[in-house]
Design a protein around this motif. Sequence first.
Motif, PDB file in Angstrom:
ATOM      1  N   TYR A  20       0.843  -1.188   0.000  1.00  0.00           N
ATOM      2  CA  TYR A  20       0.000   0.000   0.000  1.00  0.00           C
ATOM      3  C   TYR A  20       0.881   1.241   0.000  1.00  0.00           C
ATOM      4  O   TYR A  20       1.934   1.260   0.625  1.00  0.00           O
ATOM      5  CB  TYR A  20      -0.891   0.053   1.238  1.00  0.00           C
ATOM      6  CG  TYR A  20      -1.965  -1.000   1.324  1.00  0.00           C
ATOM      7  CD1 TYR A  20      -2.400  -1.700   0.211  1.00  0.00           C
ATOM      8  CD2 TYR A  20      -2.561  -1.294   2.534  1.00  0.00           C
ATOM      9  CE1 TYR A  20      -3.390  -2.666   0.299  1.00  0.00           C
ATOM     10  CE2 TYR A  20      -3.558  -2.246   2.642  1.00  0.00           C
ATOM     11  CZ  TYR A  20      -3.968  -2.926   1.525  1.00  0.00           C
ATOM     12  OH  TYR A  20      -4.943  -3.875   1.623  1.00  0.00           O
ATOM     13  N   THR A  21       0.425   2.279  -0.663  1.00  0.00           N
ATOM     14  CA  THR A  21       1.127   3.553  -0.616  1.00  0.00           C
ATOM     15  C   THR A  21       0.685   4.323   0.638  1.00  0.00           C
ATOM     16  O   THR A  21      -0.368   4.020   1.226  1.00  0.00           O
ATOM     17  CB  THR A  21       0.803   4.417  -1.843  1.00  0.00           C
ATOM     18  OG1 THR A  21      -0.596   4.731  -1.835  1.00  0.00           O
ATOM     19  CG2 THR A  21       1.190   3.707  -3.141  1.00  0.00           C
ATOM     20  N   GLN A  22       1.469   5.319   0.994  1.00  0.00           N
ATOM     21  CA  GLN A  22       1.068   6.181   2.106  1.00  0.00           C
ATOM     22  C   GLN A  22      -0.244   6.879   1.762  1.00  0.00           C
ATOM     23  O   GLN A  22      -1.121   7.017   2.618  1.00  0.00           O
ATOM     24  CB  GLN A  22       2.136   7.229   2.403  1.00  0.00           C
ATOM     25  CG  GLN A  22       3.310   6.692   3.175  1.00  0.00           C
ATOM     26  CD  GLN A  22       4.319   7.774   3.492  1.00  0.00           C
ATOM     27  OE1 GLN A  22       4.403   8.789   2.808  1.00  0.00           O
ATOM     28  NE2 GLN A  22       5.096   7.547   4.538  1.00  0.00           N
ATOM     29  N   ALA A  26      -3.484   6.468   4.083  1.00  0.00           N
ATOM     30  CA  ALA A  26      -3.977   7.685   4.736  1.00  0.00           C
ATOM     31  C   ALA A  26      -5.417   7.972   4.331  1.00  0.00           C
ATOM     32  O   ALA A  26      -6.251   8.326   5.170  1.00  0.00           O
ATOM     33  CB  ALA A  26      -3.075   8.861   4.391  1.00  0.00           C
ATOM     34  N   ASP A  27      -5.717   7.783   3.056  1.00  0.00           N
ATOM     35  CA  ASP A  27      -7.070   8.010   2.564  1.00  0.00           C
ATOM     36  C   ASP A  27      -8.067   7.092   3.256  1.00  0.00           C
ATOM     37  O   ASP A  27      -9.162   7.514   3.621  1.00  0.00           O
ATOM     38  CB  ASP A  27      -7.116   7.813   1.044  1.00  0.00           C
ATOM     39  CG  ASP A  27      -8.470   8.146   0.466  1.00  0.00           C
ATOM     40  OD1 ASP A  27      -8.912   9.300   0.638  1.00  0.00           O
ATOM     41  OD2 ASP A  27      -9.079   7.257  -0.159  1.00  0.00           O
ATOM     42  N   LYS A  28      -7.689   5.845   3.464  1.00  0.00           N
ATOM     43  CA  LYS A  28      -8.571   4.885   4.127  1.00  0.00           C
ATOM     44  C   LYS A  28      -8.821   5.251   5.591  1.00  0.00           C
ATOM     45  O   LYS A  28      -9.813   4.839   6.174  1.00  0.00           O
ATOM     46  CB  LYS A  28      -7.992   3.460   4.047  1.00  0.00           C
ATOM     47  CG  LYS A  28      -8.011   2.882   2.651  1.00  0.00           C
ATOM     48  CD  LYS A  28      -9.430   2.707   2.189  1.00  0.00           C
ATOM     49  CE  LYS A  28      -9.512   2.103   0.819  1.00  0.00           C
ATOM     50  NZ  LYS A  28     -10.879   1.985   0.326  1.00  0.00           N
ATOM     51  N   LEU A  54      -5.655   1.425  11.172  1.00  0.00           N
ATOM     52  CA  LEU A  54      -4.481   0.998  10.396  1.00  0.00           C
ATOM     53  C   LEU A  54      -4.237  -0.496  10.548  1.00  0.00           C
ATOM     54  O   LEU A  54      -3.946  -1.178   9.559  1.00  0.00           O
ATOM     55  CB  LEU A  54      -3.250   1.802  10.820  1.00  0.00           C
ATOM     56  CG  LEU A  54      -3.238   3.252  10.346  1.00  0.00           C
ATOM     57  CD1 LEU A  54      -2.138   4.034  11.054  1.00  0.00           C
ATOM     58  CD2 LEU A  54      -3.079   3.337   8.839  1.00  0.00           C
ATOM     59  N   CYS A  55      -4.361  -1.014  11.751  1.00  0.00           N
ATOM     60  CA  CYS A  55      -4.157  -2.459  11.947  1.00  0.00           C
ATOM     61  C   CYS A  55      -5.189  -3.264  11.159  1.00  0.00           C
ATOM     62  O   CYS A  55      -4.842  -4.270  10.536  1.00  0.00           O
ATOM     63  CB  CYS A  55      -4.217  -2.806  13.429  1.00  0.00           C
ATOM     64  SG  CYS A  55      -2.725  -2.351  14.330  1.00  0.00           S
ATOM     65  N   LYS A  56      -6.420  -2.812  11.170  1.00  0.00           N
ATOM     66  CA  LYS A  56      -7.455  -3.508  10.396  1.00  0.00           C
ATOM     67  C   LYS A  56      -7.127  -3.452   8.907  1.00  0.00           C
ATOM     68  O   LYS A  56      -7.234  -4.461   8.205  1.00  0.00           O
ATOM     69  CB  LYS A  56      -8.820  -2.877  10.676  1.00  0.00           C
ATOM     70  CG  LYS A  56      -9.953  -3.588  10.000  1.00  0.00           C
ATOM     71  CD  LYS A  56     -11.287  -2.981  10.387  1.00  0.00           C
ATOM     72  CE  LYS A  56     -12.413  -3.731   9.698  1.00  0.00           C
ATOM     73  NZ  LYS A  56     -13.718  -3.159  10.011  1.00  0.00           N
ATOM     74  N   LEU A  57      -6.723  -2.293   8.432  1.00  0.00           N
ATOM     75  CA  LEU A  57      -6.364  -2.123   7.027  1.00  0.00           C
ATOM     76  C   LEU A  57      -5.213  -3.046   6.639  1.00  0.00           C
ATOM     77  O   LEU A  57      -5.193  -3.613   5.548  1.00  0.00           O
ATOM     78  CB  LEU A  57      -5.974  -0.665   6.770  1.00  0.00           C
ATOM     79  CG  LEU A  57      -5.530  -0.297   5.361  1.00  0.00           C
ATOM     80  CD1 LEU A  57      -6.672  -0.502   4.367  1.00  0.00           C
ATOM     81  CD2 LEU A  57      -5.045   1.148   5.326  1.00  0.00           C
TER      82      LEU A  57
END
Length: 72
Positions: A20-22, A26-28, A54-57
Amino acid sequence: MTDYKKIGLALRKLRKNKDYTQEYSADKCGRSKQWLCDVEHGRKRLYFEDVKTLCKLYDSSIDDLLELANRL
């Protein structure tokens, strides 16, 4: 005492493992790319909700994140 730099490095590693990109991550989270950059470099503190998101993502648990941070 919390070591935000290690947590940031661990989040960065988890993000890169997912390719994933930053910007995408970040958008998510509803945050800016600069915010995530600051987090990954230990310049910003995290709210618990952001850590959970973030952990879920990244398909990771908070325990896994902290364990990884402790190994860095």
